[in-house]
Design a protein around this motif. Structure first.
Motif, PDB file in Angstrom:
ATOM      1  N   SER A 220       0.843  -1.192   0.000  1.00 57.79           N
ATOM      2  CA  SER A 220       0.000   0.000   0.000  1.00 57.79           C
ATOM      3  C   SER A 220       0.883   1.249   0.000  1.00 57.79           C
ATOM      4  O   SER A 220       1.730   1.424   0.873  1.00 57.79           O
ATOM      5  N   PHE A 239     -10.528   4.027   3.055  1.00 57.30           N
ATOM      6  CA  PHE A 239     -10.013   2.671   3.195  1.00 57.30           C
ATOM      7  C   PHE A 239      -9.430   2.196   1.870  1.00 57.30           C
ATOM      8  O   PHE A 239      -9.616   2.821   0.826  1.00 57.30           O
ATOM      9  N   SER A 240      -8.737   1.069   1.936  1.00 58.86           N
ATOM     10  CA  SER A 240      -8.143   0.472   0.746  1.00 58.86           C
ATOM     11  C   SER A 240      -8.545  -0.992   0.685  1.00 58.86           C
ATOM     12  O   SER A 240      -8.646  -1.662   1.716  1.00 58.86           O
ATOM     13  N   GLU A 348     -10.881  -8.082  -0.384  1.00 57.82           N
ATOM     14  CA  GLU A 348     -10.100  -8.091   0.854  1.00 57.82           C
ATOM     15  C   GLU A 348      -9.933  -6.649   1.315  1.00 57.82           C
ATOM     16  O   GLU A 348      -9.263  -5.850   0.660  1.00 57.82           O
ATOM     17  N   ASP A 350      -8.546  -3.797   3.651  1.00 49.74           N
ATOM     18  CA  ASP A 350      -7.509  -3.459   4.627  1.00 49.74           C
ATOM     19  C   ASP A 350      -8.179  -2.935   5.894  1.00 49.74           C
ATOM     20  O   ASP A 350      -9.150  -2.174   5.823  1.00 49.74           O
ATOM     21  N   ASP A 351      -7.669  -3.353   7.034  1.00 51.24           N
ATOM     22  CA  ASP A 351      -8.210  -2.902   8.321  1.00 51.24           C
ATOM     23  C   ASP A 351      -9.721  -3.091   8.360  1.00 51.24           C
ATOM     24  O   ASP A 351     -10.484  -2.145   8.602  1.00 51.24           O
ATOM     25  N   GLU A 352     -10.141  -4.333   8.151  1.00 50.73           N
ATOM     26  CA  GLU A 352     -11.573  -4.633   8.122  1.00 50.73           C
ATOM     27  C   GLU A 352     -12.302  -4.254   9.406  1.00 50.73           C
ATOM     28  O   GLU A 352     -13.427  -3.730   9.340  1.00 50.73           O
ATOM     29  N   PRO A 353     -11.729  -4.487  10.598  1.00 46.43           N
ATOM     30  CA  PRO A 353     -12.440  -4.079  11.818  1.00 46.43           C
ATOM     31  C   PRO A 353     -12.781  -2.594  11.840  1.00 46.43           C
ATOM     32  O   PRO A 353     -13.891  -2.206  12.243  1.00 46.43           O
ATOM     33  N   ALA A 354     -11.844  -1.756  11.392  1.00 44.41           N
ATOM     34  CA  ALA A 354     -12.111  -0.310  11.362  1.00 44.41           C
ATOM     35  C   ALA A 354     -13.186   0.017  10.333  1.00 44.41           C
ATOM     36  O   ALA A 354     -14.031   0.894  10.547  1.00 44.41           O
ATOM     37  N   PHE A 355     -13.166  -0.700   9.211  1.00 48.42           N
ATOM     38  CA  PHE A 355     -14.188  -0.484   8.186  1.00 48.42           C
ATOM     39  C   PHE A 355     -15.570  -0.844   8.720  1.00 48.42           C
ATOM     40  O   PHE A 355     -16.531  -0.095   8.537  1.00 48.42           O
ATOM     41  N   ASP A 357     -16.550  -0.955  11.854  1.00 51.42           N
ATOM     42  CA  ASP A 357     -16.942   0.026  12.873  1.00 51.42           C
ATOM     43  C   ASP A 357     -17.461   1.306  12.230  1.00 51.42           C
ATOM     44  O   ASP A 357     -18.481   1.865  12.654  1.00 51.42           O
TER      45      ASP A 357
END
Length: 368
Positions: A220, A239-240, A348, A350-355, A357
């Motif tokens: 990234s 997000f990415s 997929e 990146d940082d799925e938990p933050a997405f 939330d």
């Protein structure tokens, strides 16, 4: 120059440094793009001020869309979200316009979550792809998303409705607007159609609740569009996302191994999608020897003539790989006699938990 390559250069390359003759020739398109810009900006203003009314549904609504023409990964993202909600115990239904569908109904059920009720030709390629990928999730088509939304609620009582390509459909109120930006093309030359690839002015990004740079490959790195996005909408988290290759399947949906099984084989890549170059690039990134490409228009309808063209290539290649979107239509068109494999991918984040939330912040809790 190849006409397709010339159009890509005009739409995606910057306008700075263009020669005076080119500017003169393209000036009528630029004027049309300015007119289109005024219309689209006025439309958002009318809905934003309440002069044009938007309608609400008695369930949560999440829109996945973009502000450019071409493929940004909307349909795979809708699949990803439907599966994400399912894991959280939320029942989803998907609304799609059904672009190029041959259904005679203004609103039609493609899948009731148990059975496929329309063919890919009747439903359109993307709704058929959604229905095939999402068993247990109803898929409904119709240009009027308010009407199709009410049908979904009355028939299936979903907890959340997903709008495929819904960012410009302002008549239906939504809890969250997810806007996708293809990191490989960004915003093209920065002009609106027909001079560029923008469907709306960049100011429309202010309406986004979450923004995702899609089609990430490798490490990234900061993207040139990021400062531009942040300037237009500093409140929306960015997000990415990329694609993970799950394997290959036959046209009938049965598993057909993985990409490692293609080692040493010559492959023909066939794609009729918004950004076919990315499909070929993804194959090559995973070590597939793509020796030939057949690039077709987005939403291409496959015919016996196409089967003949593919058959003629078999003297030079060992197999044919296509996208899930194309595979749905090839299956209906009876291409099963050809060595066609469908690339199965999944989003997929990146940082799925933050997405998750960030998304749930826009979705009020309700009893299920």
């Amino acid at each position: 120059m190849n006409p397709r390559l010339l159009i890509q250069e005009l739409l995606y390359s910057g306008t700075k440094g263009e020669s005076l003759p080119r500017r003169i020739v393209l000036f009528p398109l630029y004027l049309l793009s300015l007119l289109y810009k005024l219309v689209m900006r006025a439309r958002r203003t009318l809905y934003g001020t309440g002069m044009c009314a938007s309608r609400a549904l008695p369930c949560r609504v999440v829109s996945v869309g973009n502000i450019t023409v071409g493929g940004t990964g909307k349909t795979p993202t809708v699949i990803y979200l439907a599966q994400l909600f399912h894991k959280r115990g939320l029942k989803a239904a998907v609304l799609s316009r059904g672009y190029r569908s041959h259904s005679k109904e203004a609103v039609a059920v493609v899948s009731d979550g148990k059975h496929m009720l329309l063919t890919a030709r009747e439903a359109g390629d993307e709704p058929a792809m959604l229905a095939k990928a999402l068993p247990g999730t109803p898929v409904i088509i119709g240009r009027d998303r308010v009407r199709s939304g009410h049908l979904a609620v009355s028939l299936y009582s979903p907890d959340v409705i997903l709008l495929d390509d819904g960012f410009q459909h302002l008549r239906l109120r939504r809890n969250a607007d997810i806007v996708l930006v293809d990191r490989n093309v960004g915003f093209g030359n920065g002009c609106l159609i027909p001079r560029g690839i923008l469907r709306e002015p960049l100011s429309a990004l202010q309406a986004a609740d979450l923004i995702v740079l899609t089609k990430k490959t490798g490490e990234s790195r900061p993207h040139p569009a990021e400062p531009l996005i942040a300037a237009r909408n500093p409140r929306a988290p960015l997000f990415s996302a990329g694609y993970a290759v799950r394997g290959l399947s036959a046209l009938d949906g049965s598993p057909a191994g993985d990409l490692q099984g293609l080692a040493g084989k010559n492959v023909l890549a066939v794609a009729g999608i918004g950004n076919p170059a990315y499909f070929t690039s993804l194959l090559r990134t995973h070590g597939v020897r793509v020796t030939e490409e057949m690039i077709l228009p987005d939403h291409h309808h496959y015919t016996a003539a196409d089967a003949g063209r593919l058959t003629a290539c078999l003297s030079r290649v060992d197999c044919i790989i296509t996208t899930a979107k194309d595979g749905c239509k090839m299956a209906v068109a009876g291409f099963h006699h050809l060595p066609v494999l469908v690339l199965d991918i999944m989003v997929e984040m990146d940082d799925e938990p933050a997405f998750i939330d960030a998304l749930l912040q826009h979705m009020p809790r309700r009893d299920h």
